[in-house]
Design a protein around this motif. Sequence first.
Motif, mmCIF file in Angstrom:
data_model
loop_
_atom_site.group_PDB
_atom_site.id
_atom_site.type_symbol
_atom_site.label_atom_id
_atom_site.label_comp_id
_atom_site.label_asym_id
_atom_site.label_seq_id
_atom_site.Cartn_x
_atom_site.Cartn_y
_atom_site.Cartn_z
ATOM 1 N N GLU A 1 58.491 58.755 42.087
ATOM 2 C CA GLU A 1 57.063 59.070 42.187
ATOM 3 C C GLU A 1 56.678 59.416 43.620
ATOM 4 N N ARG A 2 57.271 58.713 44.585
ATOM 5 C CA ARG A 2 56.967 58.966 45.995
ATOM 6 C C ARG A 2 57.382 60.374 46.398
ATOM 7 N N LEU A 3 58.592 60.777 46.007
ATOM 8 C CA LEU A 3 59.063 62.112 46.353
ATOM 9 C C LEU A 3 58.240 63.182 45.637
ATOM 10 N N SER A 4 57.864 62.920 44.398
ATOM 11 C CA SER A 4 57.050 63.887 43.658
ATOM 12 C C SER A 4 55.677 64.060 44.290
ATOM 13 N N ARG A 5 55.096 62.957 44.741
ATOM 14 C CA ARG A 5 53.782 63.048 45.404
ATOM 15 C C ARG A 5 53.879 63.854 46.679
ATOM 16 N N GLU A 6 54.900 63.578 47.496
ATOM 17 C CA GLU A 6 55.029 64.312 48.752
ATOM 18 C C GLU A 6 55.281 65.801 48.495
ATOM 19 N N TRP A 7 56.125 66.108 47.514
ATOM 20 C CA TRP A 7 56.405 67.511 47.186
ATOM 21 C C TRP A 7 55.127 68.214 46.742
ATOM 22 N N HIS A 8 54.342 67.548 45.896
ATOM 23 C CA HIS A 8 53.084 68.143 45.421
ATOM 24 C C HIS A 8 52.143 68.406 46.591
ATOM 25 N N CYS A 9 52.017 67.422 47.495
ATOM 26 C CA CYS A 9 51.127 67.600 48.650
ATOM 27 C C CYS A 9 51.568 68.780 49.504
ATOM 28 N N PHE A 10 52.870 68.898 49.747
ATOM 29 C CA PHE A 10 53.379 70.009 50.543
ATOM 30 C C PHE A 10 53.177 71.348 49.824
ATOM 31 N N ALA A 11 53.389 71.347 48.515
ATOM 32 C CA ALA A 11 53.272 72.591 47.752
ATOM 33 C C ALA A 11 51.837 73.108 47.745
ATOM 34 N N VAL A 12 50.864 72.190 47.689
ATOM 35 C CA VAL A 12 49.455 72.591 47.646
ATOM 36 C C VAL A 12 48.912 72.866 49.045
ATOM 37 N N ALA A 13 49.217 71.977 50.000
ATOM 38 C CA ALA A 13 48.605 72.068 51.327
ATOM 39 C C ALA A 13 49.436 72.856 52.329
ATOM 40 N N GLY A 14 50.739 73.023 52.070
ATOM 41 C CA GLY A 14 51.582 73.765 52.997
ATOM 42 C C GLY A 14 51.136 75.195 53.221
ATOM 43 N N PRO A 15 50.844 75.958 52.138
ATOM 44 C CA PRO A 15 50.402 77.347 52.338
ATOM 45 C C PRO A 15 49.118 77.476 53.146
ATOM 46 N N ALA A 16 48.315 76.412 53.170
ATOM 47 C CA ALA A 16 47.067 76.438 53.943
ATOM 48 C C ALA A 16 47.271 75.972 55.376
ATOM 49 N N GLY A 17 48.519 75.641 55.759
ATOM 50 C CA GLY A 17 48.791 75.193 57.123
ATOM 51 C C GLY A 17 48.303 73.797 57.414
ATOM 52 N N ILE A 18 48.175 72.961 56.368
ATOM 53 C CA ILE A 18 47.700 71.596 56.553
ATOM 54 C C ILE A 18 48.868 70.623 56.629
ATOM 55 N N THR A 19 49.938 70.943 55.919
ATOM 56 C CA THR A 19 51.175 70.166 55.925
ATOM 57 C C THR A 19 52.333 71.142 56.142
ATOM 58 N N PRO A 20 53.547 70.623 56.344
ATOM 59 C CA PRO A 20 54.703 71.522 56.286
ATOM 60 C C PRO A 20 54.829 72.109 54.881
ATOM 61 N N SER A 21 55.507 73.209 54.758
ATOM 62 C CA SER A 21 55.765 73.811 53.451
ATOM 63 C C SER A 21 57.036 73.220 52.849
ATOM 64 N N PRO A 22 57.082 73.031 51.530
ATOM 65 C CA PRO A 22 58.286 72.499 50.897
ATOM 66 C C PRO A 22 59.371 73.564 50.817
ATOM 67 N N LEU A 23 60.633 73.162 50.980
ATOM 68 C CA LEU A 23 61.738 74.117 50.973
ATOM 69 C C LEU A 23 62.776 73.855 49.876
ATOM 70 N N TRP A 24 63.033 72.583 49.591
ATOM 71 C CA TRP A 24 64.127 72.254 48.654
ATOM 72 C C TRP A 24 63.971 70.815 48.214
ATOM 73 N N ARG A 25 64.399 70.513 46.976
ATOM 74 C CA ARG A 25 64.366 69.124 46.546
ATOM 75 C C ARG A 25 65.458 68.833 45.540
ATOM 76 N N ASP A 26 65.809 67.570 45.453
ATOM 77 C CA ASP A 26 66.743 67.045 44.465
ATOM 78 C C ASP A 26 66.113 65.778 43.896
ATOM 79 N N SER A 27 66.807 65.099 43.025
ATOM 80 C CA SER A 27 66.219 63.925 42.388
ATOM 81 C C SER A 27 65.905 62.805 43.378
ATOM 82 N N ASP A 28 66.641 62.739 44.485
ATOM 83 C CA ASP A 28 66.450 61.646 45.444
ATOM 84 C C ASP A 28 66.133 62.123 46.852
ATOM 85 N N ALA A 29 65.838 63.404 47.023
ATOM 86 C CA ALA A 29 65.613 63.938 48.373
ATOM 87 C C ALA A 29 64.712 65.162 48.311
#
Length: 266
Positions: free
Chosen positions: A87-115
């Motif tokens: 859940e923690r990784l999913s939350r962070e990925w979601h935040c990056f995916a939504v806010a990254g394009p707006a320059g608020i967070t880093p943009s997401p690049l890659w993910r796996d089940s534990d990273a």
Amino acid sequence: MRALSGFLHREYANLRISRRKRRLIEQLSSHFGRPVSLRRAGARGRDSVFVVKDKRGSVGALRLSNPHLRRNALRADMPFVVLGDAERLSREWHCFAVAGPAGITPSPLWRDSDALMCEFIAGPRLSDRLSQDPSSFWELLARASRILGSLHALGITHMDASLANTIDAGDGCRLIDFEYGPRVGLTLEQQMAYDHLRLLESSLKFMPHGERDRVDSWLEVLHAVLPERAREADTSPLVPAISRVLACQDLIHPLATVFPSMDQRI
């Protein structure tokens, strides 16, 4: 002794993921199409953090869920909760995916089940800026609150806002480390209020003597970035997490001009 014990625990926990690190290097080298390496950059809660590098420099920041790192239990009345690994990784990925394009967070690049990996943001944290120039205390809080306001406008809250979790990227600030979630029942408006109060709570111990009378400059920013419904939210569920703020009686009245429910704390 506690500090030494904690250090040894973290070292041992990182040794135990050596095989996973080797596999990650293979996965990320395949992702980029060229060899990469991992440089350890610390730990955040249950996660090990690395900078991903190739021969040209840093190409990403990697968060790996490390089951061997322990986390202290939280009080049940805190406004935030510790999330499970997935859940923690999913939350962070979601935040990056939504806010990254707006320059608020880093943009997401890659993910796996534990990273997960996001873009590498070069630049100091605002906490480093504060240590270099303590007189910039309220200016730095204002910068962090403005970027929190931009995050909130996207319907996302941080739940661990601090100058240490805000990077000065040169062209603006980026928020990182979305590892906590809101407690069940905490409204979005209360979460917004908490982000700014948590920012102050986490920074107060670094505030230079005599700076409290300059709080109005930060409060003006809060009035500008917080919607009225967030300013009028009941702050009582936030009390267990803002004890340092509540101990500063001379700050409570100014804060109540933004959060009227804090009047009862005067």
